[in-house]
Design an enzyme around this catalytic site. Sequence first.
Site, mmCIF file in Angstrom:
data_model
loop_
_atom_site.group_PDB
_atom_site.id
_atom_site.type_symbol
_atom_site.label_atom_id
_atom_site.label_comp_id
_atom_site.label_asym_id
_atom_site.label_seq_id
_atom_site.Cartn_x
_atom_site.Cartn_y
_atom_site.Cartn_z
ATOM 1 N N HIS A 50 -4.935 -33.436 17.974
ATOM 2 C CA HIS A 50 -3.872 -34.281 18.529
ATOM 3 C C HIS A 50 -2.719 -33.445 19.073
ATOM 4 C CE1 HIS A 50 -5.828 -37.881 16.971
ATOM 5 N NE2 HIS A 50 -6.205 -37.079 15.984
ATOM 6 N N GLU B 138 10.558 -4.661 4.414
ATOM 7 C CA GLU B 138 10.667 -6.053 3.969
ATOM 8 C C GLU B 138 10.381 -6.169 2.477
ATOM 9 O OE1 GLU B 138 9.042 -4.927 6.565
ATOM 10 O OE2 GLU B 138 9.101 -6.321 8.274
ATOM 11 N N GLY C 227 -4.786 -2.183 4.362
ATOM 12 C CA GLY C 227 -4.003 -3.342 3.922
ATOM 13 C C GLY C 227 -4.708 -4.658 4.189
ATOM 14 N N ARG C 228 -5.220 -4.830 5.411
ATOM 15 C CA ARG C 228 -5.835 -6.123 5.762
ATOM 16 C C ARG C 228 -7.226 -6.291 5.166
ATOM 17 N NH1 ARG C 228 -4.847 -2.805 9.811
ATOM 18 N NH2 ARG C 228 -6.521 -1.934 11.061
ATOM 19 N N LYS D 145 0.835 -1.200 0.000
ATOM 20 C CA LYS D 145 0.000 0.000 0.000
ATOM 21 C C LYS D 145 0.876 1.259 0.000
ATOM 22 C CE LYS D 145 -3.678 2.341 2.401
ATOM 23 N NZ LYS D 145 -4.666 2.359 3.451
ATOM 24 N N GLU E 107 -4.965 -6.866 14.410
ATOM 25 C CA GLU E 107 -4.475 -5.549 13.993
ATOM 26 C C GLU E 107 -5.623 -4.537 14.003
ATOM 27 O OE1 GLU E 107 -0.855 -4.544 11.219
ATOM 28 O OE2 GLU E 107 -2.612 -4.744 9.957
ATOM 29 N N LYS F 263 8.934 -0.495 14.011
ATOM 30 C CA LYS F 263 9.518 -0.187 12.691
ATOM 31 C C LYS F 263 10.508 0.959 12.823
ATOM 32 C CE LYS F 263 5.385 -1.039 9.913
ATOM 33 N NZ LYS F 263 4.396 -0.395 9.055
HETATM 34 O O1 F6P Z 1 3.156 -3.003 9.706
HETATM 35 C C1 F6P Z 1 1.814 -3.301 9.529
HETATM 36 C C2 F6P Z 1 1.351 -3.015 8.141
HETATM 37 O O2 F6P Z 1 1.310 -1.636 7.930
HETATM 38 C C3 F6P Z 1 0.025 -3.662 7.845
HETATM 39 O O3 F6P Z 1 -1.036 -2.922 8.304
HETATM 40 C C4 F6P Z 1 0.084 -3.822 6.374
HETATM 41 O O4 F6P Z 1 -0.854 -4.746 5.903
HETATM 42 C C5 F6P Z 1 1.507 -4.256 6.186
HETATM 43 O O5 F6P Z 1 2.236 -3.556 7.170
HETATM 44 C C6 F6P Z 1 2.095 -3.995 4.841
HETATM 45 O O6 F6P Z 1 2.058 -2.638 4.508
HETATM 46 P P1 F6P Z 1 2.235 -2.185 3.012
HETATM 47 O O7 F6P Z 1 1.120 -2.775 2.219
HETATM 48 O O8 F6P Z 1 2.204 -0.691 3.025
HETATM 49 O O9 F6P Z 1 3.545 -2.717 2.529
#
Ligand code: F6P
Length: 499
Positions: free
Chosen positions: A361, A191, A244-245, A185, A330, A471
């Site tokens: 199990h 990452e 995002g979610r 987003k 979240e 972060k």
């Molecule tokens: O760190 C949490 C978050 O901001 C989530 O809410 C989001 O889904 C994810 O990181 C990834 O964010 P982005 O889509 O901006 O890379």
Amino acid sequence: MTADGWSAIDAHEVQTLEKLFEQDADRLSAFSLELGGLYFDWSKTHLDKHLLKSFVAVAESAQFAQTREALFAGAEVNTTEGRPAEHVAERGTGAPDAVELSSARRGRMRALVDAIEAEAFGEVTGVLHIGIGGSVLGPALLVDALGRRSDRLEVRFLSNIDGEAFDDAVSMLDPETTLVVAASKTFTTAETMANLNAAIAWLQEAGVEDPFGRVIAVTASPEAAIDAGIDETRVLQFSEGVGGRYSLWSAVGLSAALALGWTAFEELLEGAAEMDRHFRYAEPAKNAPLISAFVDRFYVRKFDCQSRGAFAYDERLRLLPFYLQQLEMESNGKSVKVDGSPVGQPTAPVTWGGTGTDAQHAVFQLLHQGTILVPVEFIAVTEAEDSLPPDHHRQLLLNAFAQGAALMRGRQSDDPHRSYPGNRPSSTILLDRLDARTLGALIAFYEHRTFANAILLGINPFDQFGVELGKQIARKLDESADDDAFDASTRALIDRAGL
Ligand code: F6P
């Protein structure tokens, strides 16, 4: 009843589940619901007609109907970030201008899918989808649940900033015929940026002539993607208002659309839209997401349940608990209300779970005899698609139903080790079959249930400031790992790892 309406619930004398069934011959039909190929059964929870009435009063005093309408009308329900929450517009049920914009953007997404299928990018045998959190969990769930019998494409998902994850993800892909979908987003997530750079290097090292030409960006920040070197013709935009979610319905679902086909993607949206209409118009006592939210609230508030377990009795839904963890934790893992005041009651419990029968199990011992109460949810599918004779699937389903019955009934014994207290709640969601439409409805059900929980609590489920501090500190450490300002423990760890 106090102004907020919770007092009747707090004072409610809870009956055992068995008693509730004895007292009300009509209990199953009162606490179950069928809707678009999904059957919901809450009868093995402690909800009864009095509680339901009290919860409806709580919902009224929490302005449930008005807030729900604000969501669909595109009002600024995400107050802390000053935005609407526009995931419903992605499936055509939001505010008309947002629906129009998202449908135009979907047109671009479809054109790209068609172009890929028409070999505008040459032969494509695989997709490396890079993203994290909401930019990966939804698409991964869709592909794992619905793409098992499709040989269209090899889709691999890469999220973690760990070279092992990268090596795993690319191991089944041919760089010559792989497209990279970078979903973020913000297009700043550390990452995702690191993995995108690694993927471009991987393409380069394999001799791919124009590595950036193999990358498609999906983002709400197109400028950031263009700055990162991706041509704007391959940048698919979605709205800032889509969290995002909540984003799998947007172009974030591109990899899933490629893996499953466009028709399936549209059916997914239609299934979600059907759930949207149900949530928006069904009366509270017949409203599936709202009733589930009542159940969630009841166990957290009345029994101080710190977690809830979601168990998918279907391998195709094995990623659902991970998806739900982000969606629920979240969204509602907060301590303050919309106005910034303390929420004054426990908010989201920990969502955890697994697949049945494996979990039976491993962790069900605690559910049956442990000292903490965990409300359990079973998710199962009537129709099997696997290659085995029907009895195999029959055993799977019988196990799910047996667990619910055992949790409820328990068994007394003179031997305390062999005694089961029973009276432990569970709900069941039974899908007639698992297809794009029912999965869309199921995921939308969970989204609205999460939203309904937030309304009952008075919190904003659409921001996530809690993830920011870690972060920032990681960035600070990266910039100056030798900074003395960090505590002795953090310092020693950095030194020991030789960073
Ligand atoms: O760190 C949490 C978050 O901001 C989530 O809410 C989001 O889904 C994810 O990181 C990834 O964010 P982005 O889509 O901006 O890379």
